[in-house]
Design a protein around this motif. Structure first.
Motif, PDB file in Angstrom:
ATOM      1  N   LEU A 135     -60.784   1.272 -16.519  1.00 55.48           N
ATOM      2  CA  LEU A 135     -61.934   2.065 -16.081  1.00 55.48           C
ATOM      3  C   LEU A 135     -61.590   3.045 -14.965  1.00 55.48           C
ATOM      4  CD1 LEU A 135     -64.722  -0.682 -16.076  1.00 55.48           C
ATOM      5  CD2 LEU A 135     -64.180   0.974 -17.868  1.00 55.48           C
ATOM      6  N   ALA A 136     -60.312   3.134 -14.597  1.00 54.67           N
ATOM      7  CA  ALA A 136     -59.926   3.958 -13.449  1.00 54.67           C
ATOM      8  C   ALA A 136     -60.350   5.425 -13.574  1.00 54.67           C
ATOM      9  CB  ALA A 136     -58.419   3.847 -13.202  1.00 54.67           C
ATOM     10  N   PRO A 137     -60.268   6.069 -14.745  1.00 55.89           N
ATOM     11  CA  PRO A 137     -60.722   7.466 -14.812  1.00 55.89           C
ATOM     12  C   PRO A 137     -62.182   7.641 -14.418  1.00 55.89           C
ATOM     13  CG  PRO A 137     -59.416   6.914 -16.738  1.00 55.89           C
ATOM     14  CD  PRO A 137     -59.683   5.623 -16.019  1.00 55.89           C
ATOM     15  N   TRP A 138     -63.006   6.718 -14.849  1.00 55.25           N
ATOM     16  CA  TRP A 138     -64.442   6.824 -14.562  1.00 55.25           C
ATOM     17  C   TRP A 138     -64.755   6.333 -13.150  1.00 55.25           C
ATOM     18  CZ3 TRP A 138     -62.257   5.150 -19.117  1.00 55.25           C
ATOM     19  CH2 TRP A 138     -62.381   6.048 -20.174  1.00 55.25           C
ATOM     20  N   GLU A 139     -63.948   5.427 -12.659  1.00 54.81           N
ATOM     21  CA  GLU A 139     -64.116   4.996 -11.266  1.00 54.81           C
ATOM     22  C   GLU A 139     -63.820   6.145 -10.308  1.00 54.81           C
ATOM     23  OE1 GLU A 139     -63.034   0.256 -11.860  1.00 54.81           O
ATOM     24  OE2 GLU A 139     -61.460   1.688 -11.337  1.00 54.81           O
ATOM     25  N   GLU A 140     -62.872   7.021 -10.664  1.00 54.60           N
ATOM     26  CA  GLU A 140     -62.636   8.204  -9.833  1.00 54.60           C
ATOM     27  C   GLU A 140     -63.895   9.065  -9.769  1.00 54.60           C
ATOM     28  OE1 GLU A 140     -59.447  11.875  -9.356  1.00 54.60           O
ATOM     29  OE2 GLU A 140     -60.170  11.373 -11.371  1.00 54.60           O
ATOM     30  N   ALA A 141     -64.562   9.238 -10.914  1.00 56.46           N
ATOM     31  CA  ALA A 141     -65.782  10.039 -10.929  1.00 56.46           C
ATOM     32  C   ALA A 141     -66.870   9.411 -10.068  1.00 56.46           C
ATOM     33  CB  ALA A 141     -66.275  10.200 -12.369  1.00 56.46           C
ATOM     34  N   ILE A 142     -67.030   8.105 -10.154  1.00 52.97           N
ATOM     35  CA  ILE A 142     -68.026   7.420  -9.327  1.00 52.97           C
ATOM     36  C   ILE A 142     -67.682   7.577  -7.848  1.00 52.97           C
ATOM     37  CG2 ILE A 142     -69.085   5.201  -8.806  1.00 52.97           C
ATOM     38  CD1 ILE A 142     -69.827   6.324 -11.568  1.00 52.97           C
ATOM     39  N   ASP A 143     -66.402   7.506  -7.532  1.00 56.12           N
ATOM     40  CA  ASP A 143     -65.962   7.677  -6.144  1.00 56.12           C
ATOM     41  C   ASP A 143     -66.294   9.073  -5.630  1.00 56.12           C
ATOM     42  OD1 ASP A 143     -64.530   6.903  -3.719  1.00 56.12           O
ATOM     43  OD2 ASP A 143     -62.888   8.182  -4.419  1.00 56.12           O
ATOM     44  N   ILE A 144     -66.112  10.082  -6.478  1.00 57.64           N
ATOM     45  CA  ILE A 144     -66.459  11.455  -6.091  1.00 57.64           C
ATOM     46  C   ILE A 144     -67.955  11.546  -5.791  1.00 57.64           C
ATOM     47  CG2 ILE A 144     -66.683  13.818  -6.999  1.00 57.64           C
ATOM     48  CD1 ILE A 144     -63.990  13.253  -8.488  1.00 57.64           C
ATOM     49  N   GLY A 145     -68.768  10.904  -6.618  1.00 57.40           N
ATOM     50  CA  GLY A 145     -70.206  10.914  -6.368  1.00 57.40           C
ATOM     51  C   GLY A 145     -70.584  10.181  -5.105  1.00 57.40           C
ATOM     52  N   ARG A 146     -69.947   9.059  -4.866  1.00 55.70           N
ATOM     53  CA  ARG A 146     -70.270   8.266  -3.676  1.00 55.70           C
ATOM     54  C   ARG A 146     -69.883   9.021  -2.406  1.00 55.70           C
ATOM     55  NH1 ARG A 146     -68.157   3.953  -5.366  1.00 55.70           N
ATOM     56  NH2 ARG A 146     -70.076   2.917  -6.046  1.00 55.70           N
ATOM     57  N   LEU A 163     -60.248  16.991 -16.545  1.00 50.62           N
ATOM     58  CA  LEU A 163     -59.063  16.580 -15.793  1.00 50.62           C
ATOM     59  C   LEU A 163     -57.888  16.203 -16.676  1.00 50.62           C
ATOM     60  CD1 LEU A 163     -60.883  14.713 -12.895  1.00 50.62           C
ATOM     61  CD2 LEU A 163     -60.092  17.081 -12.995  1.00 50.62           C
ATOM     62  N   ASP A 164     -57.970  16.590 -17.959  1.00 49.46           N
ATOM     63  CA  ASP A 164     -56.813  16.586 -18.850  1.00 49.46           C
ATOM     64  C   ASP A 164     -56.373  18.000 -19.213  1.00 49.46           C
ATOM     65  OD1 ASP A 164     -56.657  13.798 -18.992  1.00 49.46           O
ATOM     66  OD2 ASP A 164     -58.070  13.704 -20.656  1.00 49.46           O
ATOM     67  N   TYR A 165     -57.059  19.008 -18.666  1.00 51.01           N
ATOM     68  CA  TYR A 165     -56.786  20.399 -19.012  1.00 51.01           C
ATOM     69  C   TYR A 165     -56.313  21.170 -17.774  1.00 51.01           C
ATOM     70  CZ  TYR A 165     -59.716  19.329 -23.110  1.00 51.01           C
ATOM     71  OH  TYR A 165     -60.254  18.768 -24.244  1.00 51.01           O
ATOM     72  N   PRO A 166     -55.023  21.484 -17.667  1.00 45.81           N
ATOM     73  CA  PRO A 166     -54.578  22.330 -16.565  1.00 45.81           C
ATOM     74  C   PRO A 166     -55.166  23.735 -16.684  1.00 45.81           C
ATOM     75  CG  PRO A 166     -52.744  21.124 -17.520  1.00 45.81           C
ATOM     76  CD  PRO A 166     -53.905  20.954 -18.456  1.00 45.81           C
ATOM     77  N   PRO A 167     -55.326  24.441 -15.536  1.00 44.67           N
ATOM     78  CA  PRO A 167     -54.923  24.045 -14.189  1.00 44.67           C
ATOM     79  C   PRO A 167     -55.952  23.182 -13.438  1.00 44.67           C
ATOM     80  CG  PRO A 167     -55.729  26.283 -14.139  1.00 44.67           C
ATOM     81  CD  PRO A 167     -55.745  25.873 -15.585  1.00 44.67           C
ATOM     82  N   GLY A 168     -57.151  22.995 -14.011  1.00 41.89           N
ATOM     83  CA  GLY A 168     -58.130  22.157 -13.318  1.00 41.89           C
ATOM     84  C   GLY A 168     -57.654  20.731 -13.150  1.00 41.89           C
ATOM     85  N   ALA A 169     -56.795  20.279 -14.051  1.00 42.17           N
ATOM     86  CA  ALA A 169     -56.273  18.919 -13.974  1.00 42.17           C
ATOM     87  C   ALA A 169     -55.398  18.698 -12.749  1.00 42.17           C
ATOM     88  CB  ALA A 169     -55.477  18.601 -15.238  1.00 42.17           C
ATOM     89  N   TYR A 170     -54.925  19.778 -12.137  1.00 48.83           N
ATOM     90  CA  TYR A 170     -54.068  19.647 -10.952  1.00 48.83           C
ATOM     91  C   TYR A 170     -54.857  19.325  -9.688  1.00 48.83           C
ATOM     92  CZ  TYR A 170     -50.742  22.069 -14.042  1.00 48.83           C
ATOM     93  OH  TYR A 170     -49.943  22.435 -15.099  1.00 48.83           O
ATOM     94  N   ALA A 171     -56.187  19.346  -9.786  1.00 48.14           N
ATOM     95  CA  ALA A 171     -57.017  19.082  -8.609  1.00 48.14           C
ATOM     96  C   ALA A 171     -56.960  17.606  -8.235  1.00 48.14           C
ATOM     97  CB  ALA A 171     -58.461  19.483  -8.889  1.00 48.14           C
ATOM     98  N   SER A 172     -56.837  17.338  -6.952  1.00 46.67           N
ATOM     99  CA  SER A 172     -56.870  15.957  -6.459  1.00 46.67           C
ATOM    100  C   SER A 172     -58.310  15.486  -6.333  1.00 46.67           C
ATOM    101  CB  SER A 172     -56.191  15.865  -5.096  1.00 46.67           C
ATOM    102  OG  SER A 172     -56.971  16.550  -4.112  1.00 46.67           O
ATOM    103  N   THR A 173     -58.468  14.190  -6.153  1.00 42.84           N
ATOM    104  CA  THR A 173     -59.802  13.637  -5.915  1.00 42.84           C
ATOM    105  C   THR A 173     -60.427  14.247  -4.669  1.00 42.84           C
ATOM    106  OG1 THR A 173     -59.078  11.553  -6.902  1.00 42.84           O
ATOM    107  CG2 THR A 173     -61.108  11.502  -5.613  1.00 42.84           C
ATOM    108  N   ASP A 174     -59.644  14.375  -3.603  1.00 41.31           N
ATOM    109  CA  ASP A 174     -60.169  14.941  -2.353  1.00 41.31           C
ATOM    110  C   ASP A 174     -60.655  16.372  -2.559  1.00 41.31           C
ATOM    111  OD1 ASP A 174     -59.658  12.599  -1.006  1.00 41.31           O
ATOM    112  OD2 ASP A 174     -57.775  13.290  -0.124  1.00 41.31           O
ATOM    113  N   GLU A 175     -59.905  17.155  -3.330  1.00 39.88           N
ATOM    114  CA  GLU A 175     -60.311  18.536  -3.610  1.00 39.88           C
ATOM    115  C   GLU A 175     -61.644  18.562  -4.348  1.00 39.88           C
ATOM    116  OE1 GLU A 175     -58.763  21.926  -6.698  1.00 39.88           O
ATOM    117  OE2 GLU A 175     -57.244  21.056  -5.361  1.00 39.88           O
ATOM    118  N   LEU A 176     -61.805  17.667  -5.314  1.00 35.47           N
ATOM    119  CA  LEU A 176     -63.040  17.625  -6.090  1.00 35.47           C
ATOM    120  C   LEU A 176     -64.216  17.145  -5.249  1.00 35.47           C
ATOM    121  CD1 LEU A 176     -61.568  16.220  -9.410  1.00 35.47           C
ATOM    122  CD2 LEU A 176     -62.232  18.582  -8.907  1.00 35.47           C
ATOM    123  N   VAL A 177     -63.953  16.265  -4.304  1.00 37.31           N
ATOM    124  CA  VAL A 177     -65.012  15.829  -3.389  1.00 37.31           C
ATOM    125  C   VAL A 177     -65.504  17.010  -2.554  1.00 37.31           C
ATOM    126  CG1 VAL A 177     -65.506  14.417  -1.354  1.00 37.31           C
ATOM    127  CG2 VAL A 177     -64.302  13.416  -3.306  1.00 37.31           C
TER     128      VAL A 177
END
Length: 524
Positions: free
Chosen positions: A231-242, A190-204
């Motif tokens: 910790l927000a970057p990793w909290e996004e990942a945990i949120d995607i898993g949840r 999520l630091d490498y475009p174009p994949g970085a342009y994905a929103s959290t909802d899209e990744l979910v």
């Protein structure tokens, strides 16, 4: 008759259990364990492992060798470390599927400083065709994970915009197809475009599709979120898993630098999620140096449209001025550059950007922009990206695994390219005693096999595949350093892949028994 009998060694089977003395037999590509008297066992070859440890082959869950291995199939920097299986397609950057050769070649170009170029024209499009390139043509096994960047290119393109409903449905369909062809999950960078342009909802949504097929989520998280909290970057990942129910794997997880909170906060995030019943794991590398393409530090807007847009921004005076103002000073101050191909630039190999700028009598940003144009974006960088004082806590944590994140080109690659795994055995186990040898081996064998879902690798057990390492626990070490990285380890004398000896008495035999390990396919 057995093909090979490894006798008199201490077997550490990969489960984390204490070692025991037994012989390990190999017939075709399959292991058998023999305790007690072995005088009656016939074998075409016997390897005397007196004084050695015999363990499963190491599994690297973060490899950038998905293109370069095709041109250097003997893969000496990794197989000599005891690596017998690697996961490619990480950081959201996988090299299939694509609709056209043009899109594939553009994508390879954009991240050439991270993954390099294939030795031949990239003539595949599907995941199935790409995986077919590795069967019996390389030294080790290759597992593949689907990057979200090619998924996005497939349906949305290269631009920074959300997908339409129809495009989202198309992305989910191509994700299902990749999983059916053997991918083990979904990766993001999520630091490498174009994949970085994905929103959290899209990744979910994509993760929900992958989870339904038994895959997992492997993520290089979104650094820009750190403005919202450490910790927000990793909290996004945990949120995607949840939200999706997908297992989460945090890659190259570590405390990035001193003065960024406590490392216990990072580890606590994982521990709390696991206590809540989530399946969360991580990997870390074993040196304090980071490594990537230097273009990671350029702003996303300059890549909005693909590599041609970035090249145009590097040529445009107004865009250059804007980029120079936005590039982090740390990117310009604390990074060494490598992988120069132009003869006039070879003098800059292994030097700091600031030193190169002084040599060129330019400001650091201007020197970098000019070099990227001269080198067609393909510059790699090594920097001090990890707090060395807390690294041992990540290496030894029970929820963590070892992974190299190795880039296999340039005259000054990260030393972890040559030493990631043996330094665990020599420094973290033998010298510093941060963890026991059986637990260290578990982190490099059965635990990553479990994370992937490999049913018959990562443990020395009757009927499992014969991926085996034989090393001397008293002498194993690496001498690879940042200043002098090109050194193979000492004390790893035998490496066997699919029952074939690839490293024999410390020398490469030239055997190429590697296979593509496809999820859901019986022949792994």
């Amino acid at each position: 008759m057995l093909d090979i009998l490894i006798a008199n060694g201490q077997v550490i089977d990969g489960t984390g259990s204490a070692g025991y003395y037994a012989a390990v037999g190999i017939e075709d590509d399959t292991v058998s364990i023999h305790r007690g008297d072995i005088s009656h066992i016939e074998a075409a070859r016997t390897i005397d492992a007196t004084g050695y440890v015999v363990c499963p082959g190491f599994i690297d869950l973060h490899s950038h060798a998905g293109l370069t291995m095709l041109g250097a199939p003997h893969h000496d920097p990794k197989v000599r470390q005891g690596v017998t299986t690697e996961l490619v397609g990480i950081d959201g950057i996988s090299h299939a599927p694509f609709k056209s050769q043009d899109e594939l070649h553009r994508y390879i170009w954009l991240d050439s400083g991270l993954n390099g170029y294939p030795p031949m024209p990239a003539d595949w499009l599907s995941v199935a065709d790409y995986l077919g390139k590795f069967d019996d043509t390389v030294a080790i096994n290759v597992a593949y994970i689907l990057g979200n960047s090619p998924v996005r290119i497939w349906s949305v393109g290269w631009n920074d915009r959300p997908p339409t409903d129809a495009e989202m449905a198309d992305m989910k369909a191509v994700t299902r197809e990749a999983m059916e062809e053997g991918a083990w999950g979904l990766s993001t960078g999520l630091d490498y475009p174009p994949g970085a342009y994905a929103s959290t909802d899209e990744l979910v949504e994509l993760s929900d599709t992958v989870a339904s097929m038994g895959g997992f989520y492997h993520t290089h998280t979104r650094a820009s979120l750190r403005a919202q909290g450490l910790l927000a970057p990793w909290e996004e990942a945990i949120d995607i898993g949840r939200r999706s129910g997908i297992p989460i794997h945090l890659t190259h997880y570590r405390q990035s630098e001193q003065g960024t909170g406590s490392h216990l906060d990072y580890l606590g995030l994982v521990e709390d999620a696991r206590s809540d019943g989530m399946d969360v794991t991580f990997d870390c590398y074993t040196y304090p140096y980071s490594g990537t393409t230097i273009t990671i530090g350029l702003p996303h807007w300059a890549k909005d449209g693909g590599p041609e847009r970035l090249m145009a921004a590097l040529r445009d005076p107004n865009d250059r001025k804007r980029m120079a103002a936005e590039v982090s000073p740390d990117r310009l101050r604390d990074n060494w550059l490598t992988n120069f191909t132009q003869p006039q630039n070879k003098q800059y190999e292994g030097r700091l950007i600031t030193d190169i700028a002084e040599m060129r009598q330019q400001e650091p940003a201007e020197a970098l922009f000019d070099l990227l144009l001269e080198e067609n974006l393909g510059i790699s960088t090594v920097g001090l990206g990890t707090n060395p004082h807390t690294l041992h806590a990540f290496v030894s944590h029970p929820a963590g695994m070892i992974a190299s994140d190795a880039i296999l080109f340039g005259e000054y690659p990260n030393p972890r390219t040559y030493g990631c795994f043996p330094i665990v055995l020599a420094e973290f186990v033998r010298a510093e005693k941060h963890l026991r040898l059986p637990e260290a081996i578990r982190k490099m064998t059965s635990f990553p096999a479990q994370r992937l879902g490999l049913p018959d690798r990562g443990i020395l057990r009757d009927g499992f595949r014969a991926d085996i390492v034989v090393f001397d626990p008293a002498t194993v070490k690496t001498t690879a350093t940042r200043e002098d990285p090109h050194h193979y380890p000492i004390g790893i004398d035998y490496v066997i892949v699919n029952g074939k000896v690839v490293i024999d008495s410390g020398e490469n035999t030239g055997a190429l028994p590697g296979r593509a390990l496809r999820r859901g396919h019986a022949a792994t």
